[in-house]
Design a protein around this motif. Structure first.
Motif, mmCIF file in Angstrom:
data_model
loop_
_atom_site.group_PDB
_atom_site.id
_atom_site.type_symbol
_atom_site.label_atom_id
_atom_site.label_comp_id
_atom_site.label_asym_id
_atom_site.label_seq_id
_atom_site.Cartn_x
_atom_site.Cartn_y
_atom_site.Cartn_z
ATOM 1 N N TYR A 26 -29.313 106.509 42.258
ATOM 2 C CA TYR A 26 -29.300 107.261 41.037
ATOM 3 C C TYR A 26 -28.197 108.133 40.889
ATOM 4 C CZ TYR A 26 -31.633 111.447 42.817
ATOM 5 O OH TYR A 26 -31.731 112.682 43.756
ATOM 6 N N ILE A 27 -27.624 108.453 42.677
ATOM 7 C CA ILE A 27 -26.530 109.481 42.512
ATOM 8 C C ILE A 27 -25.193 108.260 42.904
ATOM 9 C CG2 ILE A 27 -24.995 111.090 43.531
ATOM 10 C CD1 ILE A 27 -27.793 112.522 43.843
ATOM 11 N N SER A 63 -30.902 117.710 49.203
ATOM 12 C CA SER A 63 -32.020 118.761 49.214
ATOM 13 C C SER A 63 -32.265 119.656 50.586
ATOM 14 C CB SER A 63 -33.359 118.004 49.097
ATOM 15 O OG SER A 63 -33.557 117.837 47.593
ATOM 16 N N PHE A 94 -40.117 114.836 43.143
ATOM 17 C CA PHE A 94 -39.347 115.979 43.194
ATOM 18 C C PHE A 94 -38.302 116.538 42.066
ATOM 19 C CE2 PHE A 94 -34.785 114.100 43.254
ATOM 20 C CZ PHE A 94 -35.239 112.742 43.392
ATOM 21 N N ASN A 113 -36.803 120.168 42.547
ATOM 22 C CA ASN A 113 -35.635 120.278 41.818
ATOM 23 C C ASN A 113 -35.731 121.498 41.098
ATOM 24 O OD1 ASN A 113 -34.793 118.050 43.124
ATOM 25 N ND2 ASN A 113 -33.867 117.140 41.177
ATOM 26 N N TYR A 188 -26.102 124.635 41.305
ATOM 27 C CA TYR A 188 -27.242 123.484 41.919
ATOM 28 C C TYR A 188 -26.433 122.192 42.646
ATOM 29 C CZ TYR A 188 -31.029 120.324 42.404
ATOM 30 O OH TYR A 188 -31.884 119.309 42.917
ATOM 31 N N GLY A 257 -33.757 114.993 52.627
ATOM 32 C CA GLY A 257 -32.649 114.966 51.637
ATOM 33 C C GLY A 257 -32.332 113.407 51.021
ATOM 34 N N VAL A 258 -32.033 113.418 49.697
ATOM 35 C CA VAL A 258 -31.922 111.873 49.477
ATOM 36 C C VAL A 258 -30.656 111.136 49.927
ATOM 37 C CG1 VAL A 258 -33.409 111.967 47.411
ATOM 38 C CG2 VAL A 258 -30.968 112.690 47.306
HETATM 39 N N1 GLU Z 1 -29.254 116.916 44.137
HETATM 40 C C1 GLU Z 1 -30.395 115.825 44.214
HETATM 41 C C2 GLU Z 1 -31.183 115.933 42.716
HETATM 42 O O1 GLU Z 1 -31.217 116.829 42.266
HETATM 43 C C3 GLU Z 1 -31.430 116.392 45.356
HETATM 44 C C4 GLU Z 1 -32.425 115.595 45.316
HETATM 45 C C5 GLU Z 1 -33.059 115.623 46.827
HETATM 46 O O2 GLU Z 1 -32.226 115.526 47.892
HETATM 47 O O3 GLU Z 1 -34.334 115.584 46.999
HETATM 48 O O4 GLU Z 1 -31.464 114.776 42.514
#
Ligand code: GLU
Length: 304
Positions: A26-27, A63, A94, A113, A188, A257-258
């Motif tokens: 998703y990223i 995260s 999350f 988040n 963020y 973290g993702v």
């Molecule tokens: N930057 C990611 C987001 O906002 C963090 C998610 C994660 O690592 O849990 O979706």
């Protein structure tokens, strides 16, 4: 305890297993990472350090950076922070918006988040130059000037950050964000884009195994009681909707973290970082979880 032999042994075993996870697509930038990376690094309070695999390669800590933001905000505003964000596991994903309506914009915990966005707002209100001040703080407590944000990852997340935009605006509608949501989100995304290797991560987080005191510089980064509370939050809320299972199988405070990284702390003993990019259904590194389960089972050291 001979951690070196144990880590090598468990590493080889987990390296061979079939990885049933998927990278976080998703990223978009995260989906481009080689899924076969697998690294582990341990730092103990007795100053034993050892790593294997891709333990010196930097990755997106995502995260895990929420813990660092929380630590800085906690240092600045103290216990007033808990008026803005709760300390309960959520039992939701999350990036969920569901509970915020009933809770009137107070996120259940700082590792959702929603919670990290509120913590980012607190930092924005209290730091002169939030982006610079935050990275300087992280560099100082880790004694590592090589730490950097990744503009590429931050931009990639911003391009598709629809849910985070929704969260920021929703919380603002309850009056629980002071700054402009877009400014809060930009900060963020920057903090989530921090890149570190397993070695850098385990060295940085070691102070949480040492009652808040840096092993490298002897600086008190958090008081003993604050350090205990950060560990308690990582224990109960650090692994998305799998925190109970992580406590059950691994039994250590930690945060994932993702990007596929996990940091885990054994108070009074060590910090250990694992990285393998493919994630299980709950969003935690598939091999990272398996590694830590086997490592803590075989080392027979437990906080319980
Ligand atoms: N930057 C990611 C987001 O906002 C963090 C998610 C994660 O690592 O849990 O979706």
């Amino acid at each position: 305890m001979n951690f070196e032999d144990l880590i090598q042994d468990v590493y080889q075993k987990i390296k061979e297993i079939d990885d049933k996870g998927e990278t976080a697509s998703y990223i978009p930038e995260l989906a481009k990472v080689d899924p076969n990376n697998f690294g582990v690094y341990i730092s103990t309070i007795n100053q034993f350090n050892f790593g294997t695999g891709n333990c010196y390669d930097k990755f997106s800590i995502q995260s895990i950076a929420k813990v660092l933001a929380l630590i800085l905000a906690y240092r600045i505003v103290g216990d007033d922070l808990w008026k803005r964000v709760g300390v309960e596991p959520s039992g939701t994903a999350f990036n969920s918006l569901v509970q915020l309506e009933a809770d009137k914009g107070i996120p259940r915990n700082p590792f959702l988040n929603a919670g990290a966005i509120v913590v980012s707002d607190v930092l924005l209100s209290n730091l002169k130059n939030p982006k610079e001040d935050f990275i300087h703080f992280v560099r100082r407590i880790s004694n590592n000037t090589a730490l950097e944000y990744s503009n590429r990852i931050a931009q990639s997340e911003k391009d598709v950050g629809y849910r985070n935009v929704a969260l920021g605006n929703f919380i603002k509608s309850f009056g629980q964000i002071e700054n402009e949501p877009s400014d809060v989100l930009n900060f963020y995304y920057d903090l989530c884009s921090l890149e570190m290797s397993c070695k850098e991560l385990s060295e940085l987080f070691l102070f949480l195994a040492n009652n808040g005191i840096s092993i490298q510089s002897n600086e008190s980064i958090l008081s003993e009681s604050q350090s205990k509370r950060i560990n308690a939050l990582m224990q109960t809320c650090g692994f998305y909707d799998e925190s109970g299972e992580f406590a059950f199988k691994v039994g250590l405070p930690g945060k994932s973290g993702v990007g596929g990284g996990i940091i885990a702390i054994h108070p009074d003993q060590y910090a250990i970082a694992v990285w393998s990019p493919k994630l299980n259904k709950q969003g935690n590194s598939y091999k990272g979880m398996k590694f830590l389960e086997e490592f803590t089972t075989r080392s027979e050291l437990s906080i319980f």
